[in-house]
Design a protein around this motif. Structure first.
Motif, PDB file in Angstrom:
ATOM      1  N   LEU A   1     -29.452 -12.682  -4.045  1.00 12.83           N
ATOM      2  CA  LEU A   1     -30.610 -12.468  -3.181  1.00 12.83           C
ATOM      3  C   LEU A   1     -31.613 -13.605  -3.340  1.00 12.83           C
ATOM      4  O   LEU A   1     -32.129 -14.134  -2.345  1.00 12.83           O
ATOM      5  CB  LEU A   1     -31.259 -11.122  -3.522  1.00 12.83           C
ATOM      6  CG  LEU A   1     -32.586 -10.803  -2.836  1.00 12.83           C
ATOM      7  CD1 LEU A   1     -32.438 -10.815  -1.324  1.00 12.83           C
ATOM      8  CD2 LEU A   1     -33.119  -9.442  -3.330  1.00 12.83           C
ATOM      9  N   HIS A   2     -31.900 -13.991  -4.570  1.00 15.04           N
ATOM     10  CA  HIS A   2     -32.848 -15.090  -4.783  1.00 15.04           C
ATOM     11  C   HIS A   2     -32.281 -16.403  -4.254  1.00 15.04           C
ATOM     12  O   HIS A   2     -33.017 -17.203  -3.662  1.00 15.04           O
ATOM     13  CB  HIS A   2     -33.180 -15.211  -6.263  1.00 15.04           C
ATOM     14  CG  HIS A   2     -34.201 -16.273  -6.548  1.00 15.04           C
ATOM     15  ND1 HIS A   2     -33.860 -17.537  -6.982  1.00 15.04           N
ATOM     16  CD2 HIS A   2     -35.559 -16.278  -6.437  1.00 15.04           C
ATOM     17  CE1 HIS A   2     -34.949 -18.270  -7.131  1.00 15.04           C
ATOM     18  NE2 HIS A   2     -36.001 -17.527  -6.809  1.00 15.04           N
ATOM     19  N   HIS A   3     -31.001 -16.642  -4.455  1.00 19.77           N
ATOM     20  CA  HIS A   3     -30.384 -17.846  -3.902  1.00 19.77           C
ATOM     21  C   HIS A   3     -30.569 -17.890  -2.381  1.00 19.77           C
ATOM     22  O   HIS A   3     -30.847 -18.947  -1.807  1.00 19.77           O
ATOM     23  CB  HIS A   3     -28.891 -17.871  -4.240  1.00 19.77           C
ATOM     24  CG  HIS A   3     -28.558 -18.566  -5.529  1.00 19.77           C
ATOM     25  ND1 HIS A   3     -29.237 -18.329  -6.702  1.00 19.77           N
ATOM     26  CD2 HIS A   3     -27.598 -19.500  -5.826  1.00 19.77           C
ATOM     27  CE1 HIS A   3     -28.703 -19.076  -7.665  1.00 19.77           C
ATOM     28  NE2 HIS A   3     -27.727 -19.797  -7.151  1.00 19.77           N
TER      29      HIS A   3
ATOM     30  N   LEU B   1     -41.396 -12.936 -10.581  1.00 23.27           N
ATOM     31  CA  LEU B   1     -40.411 -12.026 -10.000  1.00 23.27           C
ATOM     32  C   LEU B   1     -40.261 -10.745 -10.820  1.00 23.27           C
ATOM     33  O   LEU B   1     -39.296 -10.003 -10.665  1.00 23.27           O
ATOM     34  CB  LEU B   1     -39.064 -12.749  -9.881  1.00 23.27           C
ATOM     35  CG  LEU B   1     -39.078 -13.899  -8.868  1.00 23.27           C
ATOM     36  CD1 LEU B   1     -37.882 -14.818  -9.064  1.00 23.27           C
ATOM     37  CD2 LEU B   1     -39.115 -13.352  -7.443  1.00 23.27           C
TER      38      LEU B   1
ATOM     39  N   CYS C   1     -34.398  -7.016  -9.489  1.00 20.09           N
ATOM     40  CA  CYS C   1     -35.446  -8.026  -9.691  1.00 20.09           C
ATOM     41  C   CYS C   1     -35.111  -8.934 -10.872  1.00 20.09           C
ATOM     42  O   CYS C   1     -35.427 -10.131 -10.846  1.00 20.09           O
ATOM     43  CB  CYS C   1     -36.795  -7.343  -9.902  1.00 20.09           C
ATOM     44  SG  CYS C   1     -37.434  -6.482  -8.440  1.00 20.09           S
TER      45      CYS C   1
ATOM     46  N   ARG D   1     -32.968 -16.457  -0.623  1.00 20.57           N
ATOM     47  CA  ARG D   1     -34.375 -16.721  -0.335  1.00 20.57           C
ATOM     48  C   ARG D   1     -34.693 -18.206  -0.494  1.00 20.57           C
ATOM     49  O   ARG D   1     -35.403 -18.792   0.336  1.00 20.57           O
ATOM     50  CB  ARG D   1     -35.254 -15.888  -1.264  1.00 20.57           C
ATOM     51  CG  ARG D   1     -35.169 -14.390  -1.028  1.00 20.57           C
ATOM     52  CD  ARG D   1     -35.925 -13.632  -2.114  1.00 20.57           C
ATOM     53  NE  ARG D   1     -37.319 -14.022  -2.159  1.00 20.57           N
ATOM     54  CZ  ARG D   1     -38.134 -13.727  -3.176  1.00 20.57           C
ATOM     55  NH1 ARG D   1     -37.674 -13.083  -4.232  1.00 20.57           N
ATOM     56  NH2 ARG D   1     -39.389 -14.103  -3.136  1.00 20.57           N
TER      57      ARG D   1
ATOM     58  N   SER E   1     -31.942 -15.976 -11.469  1.00 22.61           N
ATOM     59  CA  SER E   1     -31.664 -17.098 -10.574  1.00 22.61           C
ATOM     60  C   SER E   1     -32.775 -18.134 -10.642  1.00 22.61           C
ATOM     61  O   SER E   1     -32.512 -19.345 -10.700  1.00 22.61           O
ATOM     62  CB  SER E   1     -31.508 -16.589  -9.139  1.00 22.61           C
ATOM     63  OG  SER E   1     -31.517 -17.654  -8.206  1.00 22.61           O
TER      64      SER E   1
ATOM     65  N   GLU F   1     -32.968 -11.632  -9.635  1.00 23.33           N
ATOM     66  CA  GLU F   1     -33.738 -12.654  -8.924  1.00 23.33           C
ATOM     67  C   GLU F   1     -34.426 -13.589  -9.915  1.00 23.33           C
ATOM     68  O   GLU F   1     -34.440 -14.811  -9.739  1.00 23.33           O
ATOM     69  CB  GLU F   1     -34.766 -11.984  -8.013  1.00 23.33           C
ATOM     70  CG  GLU F   1     -34.158 -11.166  -6.880  1.00 23.33           C
ATOM     71  CD  GLU F   1     -35.220 -10.511  -6.022  1.00 23.33           C
ATOM     72  OE1 GLU F   1     -35.839 -11.225  -5.216  1.00 23.33           O
ATOM     73  OE2 GLU F   1     -35.441  -9.286  -6.173  1.00 23.33           O
TER      74      GLU F   1
ATOM     75  N   GLY G   1     -28.792  -9.508  -7.469  1.00 22.98           N
ATOM     76  CA  GLY G   1     -30.164 -10.008  -7.460  1.00 22.98           C
ATOM     77  C   GLY G   1     -30.205 -11.523  -7.482  1.00 22.98           C
ATOM     78  O   GLY G   1     -31.036 -12.143  -6.806  1.00 22.98           O
ATOM     79  N   ALA G   2     -29.305 -12.134  -8.249  1.00 22.93           N
ATOM     80  CA  ALA G   2     -29.242 -13.598  -8.273  1.00 22.93           C
ATOM     81  C   ALA G   2     -28.859 -14.145  -6.904  1.00 22.93           C
ATOM     82  O   ALA G   2     -29.421 -15.149  -6.440  1.00 22.93           O
ATOM     83  CB  ALA G   2     -28.239 -14.058  -9.331  1.00 22.93           C
TER      84      ALA G   2
ATOM     85  N   ARG H   1     -36.521  -4.255  -0.733  1.00 21.74           N
ATOM     86  CA  ARG H   1     -35.512  -3.927  -1.740  1.00 21.74           C
ATOM     87  C   ARG H   1     -35.212  -2.437  -1.729  1.00 21.74           C
ATOM     88  O   ARG H   1     -36.119  -1.620  -1.605  1.00 21.74           O
ATOM     89  CB  ARG H   1     -35.982  -4.378  -3.125  1.00 21.74           C
ATOM     90  CG  ARG H   1     -36.146  -5.892  -3.222  1.00 21.74           C
ATOM     91  CD  ARG H   1     -36.863  -6.329  -4.482  1.00 21.74           C
ATOM     92  NE  ARG H   1     -37.044  -7.778  -4.509  1.00 21.74           N
ATOM     93  CZ  ARG H   1     -38.032  -8.422  -3.877  1.00 21.74           C
ATOM     94  NH1 ARG H   1     -38.930  -7.715  -3.177  1.00 21.74           N
ATOM     95  NH2 ARG H   1     -38.115  -9.731  -3.921  1.00 21.74           N
TER      96      ARG H   1
END
Length: 306
Positions: A67-69, A146, A221, A71, A227, A224, A64-65, A85
């Motif tokens: 994924l946010h990076h 988030l 999530c 984005r 992150s 995310e 998840g981290a 997701r």
């Protein structure tokens, strides 16, 4: 990619920032696939730590981290990310499908992207300078967008959390299976050196990041949100350290849930946050696998089932 979507250079530049995401014990449990119109994130079960993380909660949190990076990186490069997701119930390790859409970056997105390469896991004791309430409020707000809640552990709840960290360290010290896994990772070129991360005696604030549910989606999530907290903190000059050890033992995780979260929500991560001493040296970046090492060919048949 084609059809007006990011070129390969842009996608790889975004992925190069995505793989800088923090992961528990630096397992880096992500795999990526690039299609014509999307990027796909998969969990890599070969990076699992059965004794440390039997239900793969930490692995999903780490993905998840990442994924946010990704984005954040896409946004700074001029592409917003539409995220689906867990798009394929038949493929639980297929965690996300990301579709880039043209976007004009705003200063905040560029600043967060720049924070990716500056962020470090700082296990050193922090200084006695207090963290302004507004800063803590900001990271809390970013996590909330988030789907996660951030609770500051103070007074009795802090004592509960510190005791859980101490108990986890003592229990793991006597567990050969647990001790072996971090030792194996620390012996790899992409592993992390195992060390006691509690530092209960320093002046760090302790934050508990939680979710209202505890299934795979909520853990993704939570990663995310983690992150977002870490990058926001880095951007405003704060040092951070991710902790999960007290949450890797079910009884201690329940203790944190009751003693810190008032028996509401599920703790997913503990974050030490504060000011590094002004005299502290800049920490080196933790090694990461190259993008080429975490890329797999895209499977169009599998994607059709999404």
């Amino acid at each position: 990619m084609d059809h007006g979507l990011p070129d390969d250079h842009t996608v790889r530049a975004a992925l190069a920032l995505a793989v800088r995401a923090p992961s528990v014990h630096n397992t880096q449990p992500w795999r990526w696939r690039i299609a014509d119109r999307s990027v796909h994130l998969y969990l890599d079960p070969t990076r699992a730590l059965p004794s440390t993380d039997p239900d793969q909660r930490d692995l999903v949190l780490s993905c998840g981290a990442a994924l946010h990076h990704l984005r954040v990186a896409f946004a700074a490069l001029g592409w917003s990310a539409v995220v689906h997701r867990l798009p394929n119930p038949a493929q639980p390790n297929h965690l996300a499908s990301i579709e880039p859409v043209r976007h004009r970056p705003i200063p905040y997105e560029i600043e967060l992207s720049a924070a990716i390469t500056r962020r470090r896991t700082d296990r050193r004791p922090f200084s006695a300078w207090p963290v302004p309430p507004g800063y803590l409020g900001l990271v809390t707000e970013r996590a909330a967008t988030l789907g996660a809640t951030v609770r500051q552990a103070v007074d009795g709840s802090r004592d509960c959390l510190v005791e859980a960290m101490r108990a986890a360290a003592e229990r793991h010290a006597g567990d050969p299976g647990y001790r072996l896994e971090p030792a194996e990772w620390s012996g790899r070129h992409d592993g992390v050196q195992w060390s006691d991360e509690a530092h209960e005696s320093d002046c760090a604030e302790l934050l508990v990041l939680s979710t209202s549910a505890d299934h795979r989606l909520s853990r993704l999530c939570a990663g995310e949100a983690l992150s977002a907290v870490l990058l926001t903190a880095t951007n405003i000059g704060l040092a951070t350290c991710l902790l999960t050890e007290p949450l890797e033992i079910p009884a201690l995780r329940d203790r944190v849930r009751i003693g810190v979260l008032d028996d509401y929500g599920y703790p997913q991560a503990v974050i030490r946050i504060g000011w590094a001493p002004t005299s502290a040296e800049t920490l080196p970046a933790t090694p990461r696998r190259a993008v080429e090492d975490v890329l797999d060919p895209f499977d169009a048949t599998e994607a059709a089932a999404c």
